[in-house]
Write a protein that holds these residues in place. Structure first.
Motif, short mmCIF file in Angstrom:
data_model
loop_
_atom_site.label_atom_id
_atom_site.label_comp_id
_atom_site.label_asym_id
_atom_site.label_seq_id
_atom_site.Cartn_x
_atom_site.Cartn_y
_atom_site.Cartn_z
N LEU A 175 -37.42 -10.29 -15.71
CA LEU A 175 -37.84 -11.64 -16.12
C LEU A 175 -38.09 -11.73 -17.62
CD1 LEU A 175 -40.30 -12.83 -13.31
CD2 LEU A 175 -37.95 -13.58 -13.73
N GLN A 176 -37.43 -10.90 -18.40
CA GLN A 176 -37.67 -10.89 -19.84
C GLN A 176 -36.64 -11.70 -20.63
OE1 GLN A 176 -40.61 -9.61 -20.62
NE2 GLN A 176 -40.69 -9.19 -18.42
N SER A 177 -35.70 -12.32 -19.95
CA SER A 177 -34.68 -13.12 -20.64
C SER A 177 -35.31 -14.37 -21.24
CB SER A 177 -33.58 -13.52 -19.65
OG SER A 177 -32.77 -14.54 -20.19
N PRO A 178 -34.84 -14.79 -22.44
CA PRO A 178 -35.34 -16.04 -23.03
C PRO A 178 -35.15 -17.25 -22.13
CG PRO A 178 -34.08 -14.78 -24.64
CD PRO A 178 -33.89 -14.09 -23.33
N PHE A 179 -34.24 -17.18 -21.19
CA PHE A 179 -34.03 -18.28 -20.25
C PHE A 179 -35.34 -18.69 -19.59
CE2 PHE A 179 -33.38 -19.74 -15.89
CZ PHE A 179 -32.42 -20.74 -16.03
N TRP A 180 -36.21 -17.72 -19.35
CA TRP A 180 -37.44 -17.97 -18.60
C TRP A 180 -38.58 -18.50 -19.46
CZ3 TRP A 180 -37.38 -18.11 -13.49
CH2 TRP A 180 -36.31 -17.48 -12.83
N ASP A 181 -38.44 -18.48 -20.77
CA ASP A 181 -39.58 -18.83 -21.64
C ASP A 181 -40.16 -20.21 -21.34
OD1 ASP A 181 -39.36 -16.35 -22.75
OD2 ASP A 181 -38.41 -17.03 -24.62
N PRO A 182 -39.36 -21.30 -21.33
CA PRO A 182 -39.97 -22.60 -21.04
C PRO A 182 -40.47 -22.72 -19.60
CG PRO A 182 -37.57 -22.79 -21.16
CD PRO A 182 -37.91 -21.42 -21.62
N ILE A 280 -29.65 -14.97 -16.92
CA ILE A 280 -30.81 -15.41 -16.14
C ILE A 280 -31.49 -14.20 -15.51
CG2 ILE A 280 -31.59 -16.88 -14.24
CD1 ILE A 280 -29.06 -18.61 -14.80
N PHE A 281 -30.72 -13.42 -14.78
CA PHE A 281 -31.22 -12.16 -14.22
C PHE A 281 -30.35 -11.04 -14.79
CE2 PHE A 281 -32.61 -15.15 -10.84
CZ PHE A 281 -33.97 -14.94 -10.97
N PRO A 282 -30.70 -10.55 -15.98
CA PRO A 282 -29.86 -9.57 -16.66
C PRO A 282 -29.91 -8.20 -15.98
CG PRO A 282 -31.88 -9.94 -17.89
CD PRO A 282 -31.88 -10.93 -16.78
N GLU A 283 -29.05 -7.33 -16.47
CA GLU A 283 -28.91 -6.00 -15.89
C GLU A 283 -30.22 -5.23 -15.85
OE1 GLU A 283 -26.52 -1.82 -16.79
OE2 GLU A 283 -25.89 -3.66 -17.81
N GLU A 284 -31.13 -5.53 -16.78
CA GLU A 284 -32.42 -4.82 -16.82
C GLU A 284 -33.21 -4.97 -15.51
OE1 GLU A 284 -31.10 -5.33 -20.96
OE2 GLU A 284 -31.17 -6.64 -19.20
N GLY A 285 -32.89 -5.98 -14.72
CA GLY A 285 -33.57 -6.15 -13.44
C GLY A 285 -32.97 -5.35 -12.31
N ALA A 286 -31.79 -4.76 -12.53
CA ALA A 286 -31.10 -4.03 -11.46
C ALA A 286 -31.62 -2.60 -11.31
CB ALA A 286 -29.60 -4.02 -11.72
N HIS A 287 -31.75 -1.90 -12.43
CA HIS A 287 -32.03 -0.47 -12.38
C HIS A 287 -33.42 -0.12 -11.84
CE1 HIS A 287 -28.24 0.41 -14.36
NE2 HIS A 287 -28.50 -0.58 -15.19
N PRO A 288 -34.46 -0.94 -12.04
CA PRO A 288 -35.77 -0.57 -11.50
C PRO A 288 -35.80 -0.41 -9.98
CG PRO A 288 -36.03 -2.25 -13.19
CD PRO A 288 -34.57 -2.12 -12.94
N TYR A 289 -34.86 -1.03 -9.27
CA TYR A 289 -34.81 -0.84 -7.82
C TYR A 289 -34.74 0.64 -7.45
CZ TYR A 289 -34.06 -5.77 -6.45
OH TYR A 289 -34.21 -7.12 -6.21
N LEU A 290 -34.09 1.44 -8.32
CA LEU A 290 -33.90 2.85 -8.01
C LEU A 290 -35.20 3.63 -8.04
CD1 LEU A 290 -30.58 3.50 -9.97
CD2 LEU A 290 -30.87 2.99 -7.54
N ARG A 291 -36.23 3.07 -8.66
CA ARG A 291 -37.54 3.74 -8.62
C ARG A 291 -38.07 3.80 -7.20
NH1 ARG A 291 -39.13 0.55 -13.53
NH2 ARG A 291 -40.38 -0.78 -12.16
#
Length: 329
Positions: A175-182, A280-291
């Motif tokens: 949720l760190q994409s600028p899309f979410w700021d507003p 909107i949901f960039p790649e950074e949101g995919a990899h944490p699932y592996l934790r």
């Protein structure tokens, strides 16, 4: 001698006539081989169920006794996003793809009369699943479908036979994409000013952007997508529905630890297929699932938000293979 020649001539004429008479049959092309048997395309049913007085539309295909795959769509679309995937799964699997209230062909009650929240949408899907008698299912979750599906998983963890995650978030990193700021500003302060600042998110430009931005091959993207979605967004009252949902998305974030605990405790077989160029949901949101799901299979694709639109030929075989290996009747 003359009689001998006459007899031979008559025999030759008779033989020639017989040969010519037989020639059409002798020279005819061999009968064509029977065409290879091809499976008939699956029949897709377009159905409606009434849940809490609201008509909920859903697409259904595949064998009635097949393992169930529940397809949960994102914003701003509907089960329409799965129209090409459904026939490719329905050879072996019972596929159910609902439209949430306010989306697609489902009823869209006025937002002052119906709670457009993720909790309520999950309840509606839960009750639909109950009506259909689905006791176990693999969930394909995308965008809004992720928190709706994961809320459903918290209610009935024993029902989840697997997860297919496509650009659907369950981690703060996503949720760190600028899309979410507003949108985050609106989560903190539900003023009309902050609500009005989100109006642009339901316009044609943004709808088209969601389908085309970051795509590996834009020529694969049918313009029917944004024309279809925008027509539904432009229905009277639908903008308020979408702004309510955008405002309520923040209610999912406190549940992220619960979603992650579900992953850790239950270890459902998981396939992650993620468009890496999604803003909107960039790649950074995919990899944490592996934790929490270290055995998950992950495929990062050169695509955007609606990856099925340009990567169906890659995703469908991955999905079918994943289901074949992990699901049994």
């Amino acid at each position: 001698m003359t009689r001998l020649f006459t007899s031979l001539a008559l025999a030759a004429v008779t033989l020639s006539t017989a040969t010519l008479a037989a020639a059409p049959h002798a020279l005819a092309a061999p009968a064509p081989k029977a065409a290879a048997t091809r499976p008939a395309p699956p029949v897709i049913h377009y159905r409606t169920a009434t849940v809490d007085g609201v008509k909920v539309f859903y697409r259904e295909a595949g064998p009635a006794d097949g393992p169930v795959v529940l397809l949960l769509h994102g914003f701003p679309t509907s089960s329409h996003m799965f129209r090409d995937l459904i026939p490719l799964l329905a050879d072996k699997y019972r596929v159910i793809a609902p439209d949430y209230p306010g989306y697609g062909q489902s009823d869209a009650p006025d937002h002052t009369q119906f709670a457009y929240t993720f909790a309520n949408q999950a309840d509606i899907v839960d009750k639909l699943v109950g009506q259909l008698g689905l006791k176990r299912y693999t969930m394909y979750v995308m965008d809004y479908g992720a928190p709706i599906g994961y809320r459903l998983a918290l209610k009935h963890p024993e029902r989840v036979s697997g997860l297919i995650v496509q650009n659907g978030n369950a981690y703060d990193e996503g949720l760190q994409s600028p899309f979410w700021d507003p949108i985050k500003v609106y989560w903190k302060d539900r003023s009309q000013k902050n609500r009005d600042a989100l109006n642009g998110l339901v316009t044609l430009d943004i709808t088209k952007f969601q389908y085309t931005d970051g795509m590996g091959d834009v020529s694969r993207i049918s313009p029917d997508n944004w024309v279809h979605d925008q027509a539904l967004l432009d229905r009277p009252g639908n903008r308020d529905i979408q702004l309510d949902m955008l405002g309520d998305y923040g209610s999912n974030v406190p549940f992220y630890p619960d979603f992650q605990k579900f992953f850790r405790d239950n270890q459902p077989p998981t396939l992650i297929v993620w468009g890496k160029n999604d803003k909107i949901f960039p790649e950074e949101g995919a990899h944490p699932y592996l934790r929490d799901l270290p055995k998950a299979e992950i495929h990062i694709l050169d695509s955007g938000h609606f990856a099925l639109e340009d990567r169906l030929t890659e995703m469908a075989p991955l999905i079918h293979d994943f289901l074949d290996r992990n699901l049994k009747k």
